[in-house]
Design a protein around this motif. Structure first.
Motif, PDB file in Angstrom:
ATOM      1  N   LYS A 255      32.062 -46.663 -24.865  1.00 30.74           N
ATOM      2  CA  LYS A 255      33.356 -45.981 -24.876  1.00 30.74           C
ATOM      3  C   LYS A 255      34.404 -46.850 -25.576  1.00 30.74           C
ATOM      4  O   LYS A 255      34.426 -48.074 -25.412  1.00 30.74           O
TER       5      LYS A 255
ATOM      6  N   ASP B 274      32.755 -57.689 -18.855  1.00 30.03           N
ATOM      7  CA  ASP B 274      32.616 -57.058 -17.545  1.00 30.03           C
ATOM      8  C   ASP B 274      31.213 -57.326 -17.005  1.00 30.03           C
ATOM      9  O   ASP B 274      30.229 -56.779 -17.519  1.00 30.03           O
TER      10      ASP B 274
ATOM     11  N   PRO C  36      30.439 -46.000 -18.917  1.00 27.41           N
ATOM     12  CA  PRO C  36      31.017 -46.294 -20.235  1.00 27.41           C
ATOM     13  C   PRO C  36      30.000 -46.566 -21.341  1.00 27.41           C
ATOM     14  O   PRO C  36      30.392 -46.656 -22.512  1.00 27.41           O
TER      15      PRO C  36
ATOM     16  N   TYR D 299      36.311 -50.271 -24.273  1.00 32.87           N
ATOM     17  CA  TYR D 299      35.537 -50.963 -23.237  1.00 32.87           C
ATOM     18  C   TYR D 299      34.671 -52.033 -23.887  1.00 32.87           C
ATOM     19  O   TYR D 299      33.916 -51.761 -24.821  1.00 32.87           O
TER      20      TYR D 299
END
Length: 410
Positions: free
Chosen positions: A194, A202, A154, A197
């Protein structure tokens, strides 16, 4: 006038530039006469103090004579903004400095680390820009390949995209804002993310963080910038003006190279397809042991550091990440400093192997082999101690790729 043919000349030389300048050291008097100052300012023999105490007219030669190779006629005209009744145009920003031409916006979305939300899709203007140029199978295939890249990973740097995708650089500027947004600050600065995202939420995004690495150089590192195998991309002394003689000539592009499809090995006329000219080498974004970076300053992503010792430092806190901060992201504090130290040591070893003359042995030669071996061990220990004391110093002559990329989208 009479002429006589003596033979055929195979090689001729044409001098297009102006001859070198000679600046005469003279002093002009009020009555128009001039006096040479050579005997007063040039040292022809060792002189005593009285020579330097003499009163001499002020003589300062210019630091540079001319930046132009060819003489040009400059037609003096009044500035447009100084004409009576002139109304300056309305600018989009009050801080905008006058430019030679208006910038062409590519409608990229910029996000700072402290911003709470990330964009879910591109701007409408970015969609229209890409759809306007996406009128050939090559562009549509490039869009599909770009989306596949961001599905597998991503977060990408522009160099990494250019190394995995065959597309014209100008069209890449339109395609990137169509599929991703740009991070300005934080551990993912200068990277494309992306849409939808958020790497700050994360912990796996640790692998995509950026490392600003610059090859260290200087006398304390054992070599000067001029001795480095990796040369600077730009230099203050290497510039080219429109009126210089030895300016770079753009390579002509044929119609076949632009419109020809790259699907088959040949087209209907039997010609071979155009070669892949836009892809970068893998070394433009991947770091491996035993190889030198192509540039003095590199923006690596942590997942592209293909060295086991570096990976152990990056993933030492896997499963224990608690908070993402602006300096170190999901990594342990000062991880970037440790990575730079190890990478700098690897590069120093490569330069040492390629140019051993730059690293003379500090220990003195001894007549006996045993004494020489002992001294070599001592010198090795001294070098290791000095390496531990080295601090990070930016390399000279390297340019900021992040700043250059941002300017493309302003």
């Amino acid at each position: 006038m009479s002429m006589e043919i003596l033979g055929i000349i195979g090689t001729t030389y044409k001098f297009q530039g102006m001859a070198d300048f000679q600046y005469l050291a003279v002093h002009s008097h009020p009555d128009g006469t001039q006096t040479s100052l050579y005997d007063k300012i040039l040292l022809r023999q060792p002189e005593k103090k009285e020579f330097f105490d003499k009163d001499v007219p002020l003589f300062i030669p210019p630091p540079i004579f001319s930046r132009l190779d060819n003489p040009v006629d400059y037609f003096y005209r009044p500035e447009v903004q100084h004409r009576e009744g002139y109304t300056p145009p309305t600018l989009s920003s009050e801080n905008l400095i006058g430019l030679s031409r208006a910038r062409r916006p590519h409608n990229a979305i910029f996000i700072n680390f402290e911003d709470k939300e990330v964009p879910m899709g591109p701007l409408e203007a970015a969609v229209q820009n890409w759809q306007r140029v996406c009128n050939h199978p090559n562009e549509r295939r490039a869009e599909e390949e770009m989306r596949k890249l961001f599905e597998t990973r991503p977060v990408w740097s522009r160099n990494a995209v250019k190394s995995n995708l065959e597309i014209h650089p100008e069209k890449l500027k339109l395609l990137l804002p169509y599929v991703a947004y740009y991070m300005l600050t934080g551990p993912w600065r200068s990277l494309w993310v992306k849409f939808g995202y958020d790497p700050r939420k994360d912990p796996k995004a640790k692998a995509y963080q950026v490392l600003d690495f610059r090859i260290r150089c200087g006398m304390k590192h054992g070599y000067t910038p001029n001795d480095m195998p990796v040369k600077a991309k730009r230099s203050t002394y290497n510039y080219s003006l429109p009126i210089t003689v030895n300016k770079t000539v753009p390579q002509p592009a044929s119609l076949q190279e632009i419109t020809q499809s790259l699907e088959g090995p040949s087209n209907a006329s039997g010609r071979k397809p155009a070669p892949l000219r836009y892809k970068l080498k893998e070394s433009a974004y991947v770091f491996r042991e035993g190889t030198l970076p192509p540039y003095r300053q590199m923006f690596y992503q942590l997942c592209d550091l293909e060295v086991e010792s570096l990976k152990k430092i990056i993933y030492q806190n896997d499963g224990e990440e608690e908070e993402c901060n602006e300096r170190d992201g999901w990594c342990v504090s000062k991880t970037s400093d440790q990575l730079r130290d190890i990478m700098s040591g690897m590069i120093k070893q490569i330069i040492r192997s390629k140019r051993p003359a730059l690293f003379p042995t500090k220990a003195k030669r001894s007549s006996t082999s045993s004494a020489a071996g002992a001294l070599d061990m001592e010198s090795g220990e001294e070098e290791e101690e000095e390496d531990d004391e080295e601090e990070f110093q930016p390399s000279e002559g390297s340019d900021n790729e992040m700043e250059t990329e941002i300017l493309d989208y302003l």
